[in-house]
Design a protein around this motif. Structure first.
Motif, PDB file in Angstrom:
ATOM      1  N   TRP A  45      37.939  10.394  13.120  1.00 44.43           N
ATOM      2  CA  TRP A  45      38.256   9.103  12.490  1.00 44.43           C
ATOM      3  C   TRP A  45      38.935   9.288  11.133  1.00 44.43           C
ATOM      4  O   TRP A  45      39.584   8.369  10.643  1.00 44.43           O
ATOM      5  N   ALA A  46      38.790  10.466  10.533  1.00 47.18           N
ATOM      6  CA  ALA A  46      39.402  10.719   9.226  1.00 47.18           C
ATOM      7  C   ALA A  46      40.854  11.182   9.328  1.00 47.18           C
ATOM      8  O   ALA A  46      41.555  11.240   8.316  1.00 47.18           O
ATOM      9  N   ARG A  93      27.634   9.230  -3.036  1.00 50.01           N
ATOM     10  CA  ARG A  93      28.915   9.610  -2.440  1.00 50.01           C
ATOM     11  C   ARG A  93      29.808   8.393  -2.238  1.00 50.01           C
ATOM     12  O   ARG A  93      31.017   8.465  -2.317  1.00 50.01           O
ATOM     13  N   ARG A  94      29.197   7.232  -1.983  1.00 52.86           N
ATOM     14  CA  ARG A  94      29.960   6.018  -1.724  1.00 52.86           C
ATOM     15  C   ARG A  94      30.709   5.547  -2.968  1.00 52.86           C
ATOM     16  O   ARG A  94      31.636   4.751  -2.875  1.00 52.86           O
ATOM     17  N   ASP A  95      30.296   6.018  -4.140  1.00 52.73           N
ATOM     18  CA  ASP A  95      30.916   5.568  -5.377  1.00 52.73           C
ATOM     19  C   ASP A  95      32.148   6.375  -5.748  1.00 52.73           C
ATOM     20  O   ASP A  95      32.823   6.057  -6.721  1.00 52.73           O
ATOM     21  N   GLY A 104      29.804  10.143   7.887  1.00 53.11           N
ATOM     22  CA  GLY A 104      29.730  11.571   8.144  1.00 53.11           C
ATOM     23  C   GLY A 104      28.519  11.952   8.977  1.00 53.11           C
ATOM     24  O   GLY A 104      27.526  11.225   9.031  1.00 53.11           O
ATOM     25  N   ILE A 105      28.603  13.114   9.637  1.00 51.10           N
ATOM     26  CA  ILE A 105      27.486  13.598  10.449  1.00 51.10           C
ATOM     27  C   ILE A 105      26.201  13.660   9.620  1.00 51.10           C
ATOM     28  O   ILE A 105      25.134  13.227  10.053  1.00 51.10           O
ATOM     29  N   GLY A 106      26.309  14.206   8.412  1.00 51.60           N
ATOM     30  CA  GLY A 106      25.126  14.308   7.559  1.00 51.60           C
ATOM     31  C   GLY A 106      24.544  12.959   7.212  1.00 51.60           C
ATOM     32  O   GLY A 106      23.313  12.801   7.132  1.00 51.60           O
ATOM     33  N   GLU A 107      25.405  11.970   6.982  1.00 48.15           N
ATOM     34  CA  GLU A 107      24.918  10.629   6.645  1.00 48.15           C
ATOM     35  C   GLU A 107      24.170  10.010   7.823  1.00 48.15           C
ATOM     36  O   GLU A 107      23.150   9.336   7.637  1.00 48.15           O
ATOM     37  N   PRO A 146      38.842   8.540   4.592  1.00 49.52           N
ATOM     38  CA  PRO A 146      37.549   9.073   4.153  1.00 49.52           C
ATOM     39  C   PRO A 146      36.706   9.602   5.311  1.00 49.52           C
ATOM     40  O   PRO A 146      36.671   9.003   6.394  1.00 49.52           O
ATOM     41  N   TYR A 147      36.044  10.703   5.078  1.00 51.61           N
ATOM     42  CA  TYR A 147      35.069  11.228   6.036  1.00 51.61           C
ATOM     43  C   TYR A 147      33.702  10.596   5.788  1.00 51.61           C
ATOM     44  O   TYR A 147      32.953  10.343   6.721  1.00 51.61           O
TER      45      TYR A 147
END
Length: 204
Positions: A74-75, A195-197, A123-126, A89-90
């Motif tokens: 998607w990135a 991270r969103r910021d 992201g996968i981690g999120e 963005p990832y």
């Protein structure tokens, strides 16, 4: 969905609603299994809230299975023919990716008039962290190298079956299980929240 149900099959109740309202409409801890299919998560602005919905829907010991496009896919800018260009963005961002391009991934001659979309990557981690934070146990995480459509036109190859496109991670599947006993809040991960910021040149 209703049209796809055969009249000889058992009656299926179809509910149209905001996904975040699913537990209040369908019942808390009323299901043994939740499935999240391809292309569902990018339409949701907050993956942590989605994970809470999944947890609220599942009975103790209930299972979740995700079959989703890889967030790396998607990135990538699919319109670029000069290589694999990561231009989006990832990680989950506060502001959505806004698109107003005609056409669809479905093979059809129909011309769509309403094409404005808003989407968010996660992201996968999120995704995994969101599930862990609501007390779920991740039982599997697999990254696949194929998708059943030409996600990057002109930059993928078909396998012997002639249907699957391969090159770099394309799908991801995650299995998770609801804890046998419900857990309380295990806390936020400050790094992922902040991270969103981070600013991105394509977003306000």
């Amino acid at each position: 969905a209703r049209d796809g149900v055969s009249p000889v099959e058992e009656a299926i109740e179809c509910v149209e609603a905001n996904v975040y309202a699913a537990p209040s409409l369908l019942g808390y801890h009323a299901f043994d299994f939740v499935f999240t299919g391809v292309g569902a998560l990018p339409w949701l602005p907050n993956v942590a809230e989605w994970a809470q919905v999944v947890s609220d829907l599942l009975r103790p010991g209930g299972r979740l299975f995700i079959r989703e496009g890889h967030p790396m896919l998607w990135a990538i800018d699919e319109s670029r023919a000069d290589g694999i260009i990561v231009d989006f963005p990832y990680f989950e961002m506060q502001h959505p990716l806004v698109d107003d391009e005609p056409g669809t991934y479905v093979d059809t001659d129909v011309e769509f008039r309403n094409n404005l979309t808003h989407s968010w990557n996660h992201g996968i981690g999120e995704i995994v962290t969101a599930l862990l934070n609501v007390g779920m146990q991740v039982t599997s995480l697999v990254e696949h190298d194929s998708v059943p459509w030409e996600a990057l036109p002109g930059q993928m190859t078909r396998d012997d079956a002639g249907a699957v496109m391969r090159r770099r991670p394309r799908w991801a599947s995650v299995g998770a299980r609801q804890a046998e006993h419900f857990l309380g809040d295990v806390g936020e991960h400050e790094v992922l929240r902040n991270r969103r910021d981070f600013p991105h040149p394509r977003f306000p």
